[in-house]
Design a protein around this motif. Structure first.
Motif, PDB file in Angstrom:
ATOM      1  N   SER A  60       0.526  -1.174   0.136  1.00 11.00           N
ATOM      2  CA  SER A  60       0.123   0.047   0.413  1.00 11.00           C
ATOM      3  C   SER A  60       0.406   1.304  -0.263  1.00 11.00           C
ATOM      4  N   GLY A  61       2.195   0.991   0.747  1.00 10.44           N
ATOM      5  CA  GLY A  61       3.171   2.389   0.387  1.00 10.44           C
ATOM      6  C   GLY A  61       2.668   3.493   1.276  1.00 10.44           C
ATOM      7  N   TYR A  62       1.958   2.483   2.728  1.00  5.97           N
ATOM      8  CA  TYR A  62       1.868   3.429   3.724  1.00  5.97           C
ATOM      9  C   TYR A  62       2.116   2.577   4.923  1.00  5.97           C
ATOM     10  N   LYS A  63       2.497   2.936   6.169  1.00  2.00           N
ATOM     11  CA  LYS A  63       3.419   2.622   7.531  1.00  2.00           C
ATOM     12  C   LYS A  63       2.303   2.456   8.402  1.00  2.00           C
ATOM     13  N   ASP A  64       1.626   0.922   8.819  1.00  2.00           N
ATOM     14  CA  ASP A  64       0.932   0.944   9.762  1.00  2.00           C
ATOM     15  C   ASP A  64       1.457   1.973  11.384  1.00  2.00           C
ATOM     16  N   GLY A  65       0.222   2.241  11.706  1.00  2.00           N
ATOM     17  CA  GLY A  65       0.038   2.859  13.217  1.00  2.00           C
ATOM     18  C   GLY A  65      -1.067   3.836  12.882  1.00  2.00           C
ATOM     19  N   THR A  87      -5.689   5.455  12.117  1.00  2.00           N
ATOM     20  CA  THR A  87      -4.914   4.007  12.703  1.00  2.00           C
ATOM     21  C   THR A  87      -5.005   3.342  11.163  1.00  2.00           C
ATOM     22  N   LEU A  88      -4.325   3.030  10.605  1.00  2.00           N
ATOM     23  CA  LEU A  88      -3.834   2.588   9.285  1.00  2.00           C
ATOM     24  C   LEU A  88      -3.352   1.686   9.483  1.00  2.00           C
ATOM     25  N   ALA A  89      -3.774   0.394   9.056  1.00  2.00           N
ATOM     26  CA  ALA A  89      -3.177  -0.847   8.710  1.00  2.00           C
ATOM     27  C   ALA A  89      -3.195  -1.722   6.943  1.00  2.00           C
ATOM     28  N   SER A  90      -2.345  -2.069   6.758  1.00  2.00           N
ATOM     29  CA  SER A  90      -2.577  -2.239   5.345  1.00  2.00           C
ATOM     30  C   SER A  90      -3.229  -1.121   4.130  1.00  2.00           C
ATOM     31  N   GLY A  91      -3.055   0.409   4.823  1.00  2.00           N
ATOM     32  CA  GLY A  91      -2.862   1.581   4.049  1.00  2.00           C
ATOM     33  C   GLY A  91      -4.708   1.632   4.676  1.00  2.00           C
ATOM     34  N   ILE A 127      -6.915   4.620   2.200  1.00  2.00           N
ATOM     35  CA  ILE A 127      -7.040   5.910   2.655  1.00  2.00           C
ATOM     36  C   ILE A 127      -6.691   6.753   1.411  1.00  2.00           C
ATOM     37  N   ASP A 128      -6.375   6.488   0.162  1.00  2.00           N
ATOM     38  CA  ASP A 128      -6.222   7.191  -0.649  1.00  2.00           C
ATOM     39  C   ASP A 128      -8.030   7.376  -1.364  1.00  2.00           C
ATOM     40  N   GLU A 129      -8.808   6.931  -1.039  1.00  2.00           N
ATOM     41  CA  GLU A 129     -10.348   6.929  -1.183  1.00  2.00           C
ATOM     42  C   GLU A 129     -10.941   7.798  -0.486  1.00  2.00           C
ATOM     43  N   LEU A 130     -10.176   8.387   0.616  1.00  2.00           N
ATOM     44  CA  LEU A 130     -11.004   9.321   1.630  1.00  2.00           C
ATOM     45  C   LEU A 130     -11.103  10.264   0.744  1.00  2.00           C
ATOM     46  N   ASN A 131     -12.168  11.551   0.811  1.00  2.00           N
ATOM     47  CA  ASN A 131     -11.946  13.170   0.370  1.00  2.00           C
ATOM     48  C   ASN A 131     -13.663  12.458   0.194  1.00  2.00           C
ATOM     49  N   ASN A 146     -10.298  16.844   5.288  1.00  2.00           N
ATOM     50  CA  ASN A 146      -9.539  15.932   3.907  1.00  2.00           C
ATOM     51  C   ASN A 146      -8.373  16.511   4.383  1.00  2.00           C
ATOM     52  N   GLN A 147      -7.821  18.146   5.266  1.00  2.00           N
ATOM     53  CA  GLN A 147      -6.655  18.859   4.609  1.00  2.00           C
ATOM     54  C   GLN A 147      -6.015  17.714   6.023  1.00  2.00           C
ATOM     55  N   ALA A 148      -6.409  17.245   6.936  1.00  2.00           N
ATOM     56  CA  ALA A 148      -5.601  16.594   7.587  1.00  2.00           C
ATOM     57  C   ALA A 148      -4.961  15.702   6.876  1.00  2.00           C
ATOM     58  N   VAL A 149      -6.350  14.743   6.302  1.00  2.00           N
ATOM     59  CA  VAL A 149      -5.628  13.042   5.951  1.00  2.00           C
ATOM     60  C   VAL A 149      -4.840  13.389   4.868  1.00  2.00           C
ATOM     61  N   GLU A 150      -5.009  14.506   4.254  1.00  2.00           N
ATOM     62  CA  GLU A 150      -3.583  14.200   3.143  1.00  2.00           C
ATOM     63  C   GLU A 150      -1.777  14.755   4.322  1.00  2.00           C
ATOM     64  N   GLN A 151      -1.858  15.165   4.617  1.00  2.00           N
ATOM     65  CA  GLN A 151      -1.016  14.954   6.184  1.00  2.00           C
ATOM     66  C   GLN A 151      -0.956  13.710   6.584  1.00  2.00           C
ATOM     67  N   ILE A 152      -1.420  13.671   6.847  1.00  2.00           N
ATOM     68  CA  ILE A 152      -1.373  12.153   7.284  1.00  2.00           C
ATOM     69  C   ILE A 152      -1.094  10.598   6.241  1.00  2.00           C
ATOM     70  N   LYS A 153      -1.818  10.932   5.328  1.00  2.00           N
ATOM     71  CA  LYS A 153      -1.218  10.371   3.616  1.00  2.00           C
ATOM     72  C   LYS A 153       0.116  10.872   3.672  1.00  2.00           C
ATOM     73  N   SER A 154       0.800  11.861   4.070  1.00  2.00           N
ATOM     74  CA  SER A 154       2.340  11.778   3.128  1.00  2.00           C
ATOM     75  C   SER A 154       3.247  11.454   4.592  1.00  2.00           C
ATOM     76  N   GLU A 155       2.713  11.739   6.088  1.00  2.00           N
ATOM     77  CA  GLU A 155       3.212  11.307   6.670  1.00  2.00           C
ATOM     78  C   GLU A 155       3.804   9.649   6.850  1.00  2.00           C
ATOM     79  N   ALA A 156       3.137   9.282   6.505  1.00  2.00           N
ATOM     80  CA  ALA A 156       2.336   6.982   6.606  1.00  2.00           C
ATOM     81  C   ALA A 156       2.981   7.104   5.464  1.00  2.00           C
ATOM     82  N   ARG A 157       3.356   7.607   4.766  1.00  2.00           N
ATOM     83  CA  ARG A 157       4.450   7.115   3.492  1.00  2.00           C
ATOM     84  C   ARG A 157       6.280   6.498   4.131  1.00  2.00           C
TER      85      ARG A 157
END
Length: 157
Positions: A60-65, A87-91, A127-131, A146-157
């Motif tokens: 998925s390209g995202y770290k779990d956490g 909280t993410l698990a396998s994206g 997470i890539d489907e969230l909007n 949505n703005q916070a999700v974008e920050q989270i996506k970049s941090e979780a990569r």
């Protein structure tokens, strides 16, 4: 101040308050894009992972956490902030928590409604489907989310 001028001032304030309330309740016209942020505004929080930090399975390209960020949006009452913890698990989003930062009773109401309905729209989704555009009657809070999700996506990569 003369009574007639005072009445006019009160009527104007009441009208603006009503317009702000109606605008905050108005449905979006099918637009799923986030609400625009005030020019020159930036987020007020930071994103940080906690928990596991191994790469997620499945590529998925995202770290779990668990990740947190604050997002801002503009309401009739000014710039507002909403805190998001995913909280993410396998994206995939496995949990969501909203931290409300209301500046007035209307914001408290709409952020509360948003917080009560967001899990049903995002838990179990990639997470890539969230909007999100409107949750439980709140259409403006979604811009900050949505703005916070974008920050989270970049941090979780």
């Amino acid at each position: 101040m003369r009574p007639s001028v005072r009445k006019s001032v009160y009527a104007g304030i009441a009208g603006l308050s009503l317009a702000g309330t109606v605008a905050a309740c108005a449905p979006s016209a099918g637009d799923s894009s986030p609400a625009p942020a005030a020019s020159g505004s930036s987020t007020t929080g930071s994103t940080f992972p906690s928990g596991a930090s191994t790469p997620a399975a499945g590529g998925s390209g995202y770290k779990d956490g668990t990740y947190s960020a604050d997002g801002t949006y503009v309401s009739p009452n000014g710039t507002e902030t909403v805190g998001v913890e995913l909280t993410l698990a396998s994206g995939t989003v496995t949990d969501v928590q909203i931290t409300q930062h209301p500046s007035n009773p209307n914001t408290r109401k709409f952020q509360g409604e948003f917080a009560g309905g967001i899990a049903g729209q995002v838990v179990g989704r990639n997470i890539d489907e969230l909007n999100v555009s409107k949750v439980a009657g709140s259409s403006l809070t979604s811009g900050g989310f949505n703005q916070a999700v974008e920050q989270i996506k970049s941090e979780a990569r």
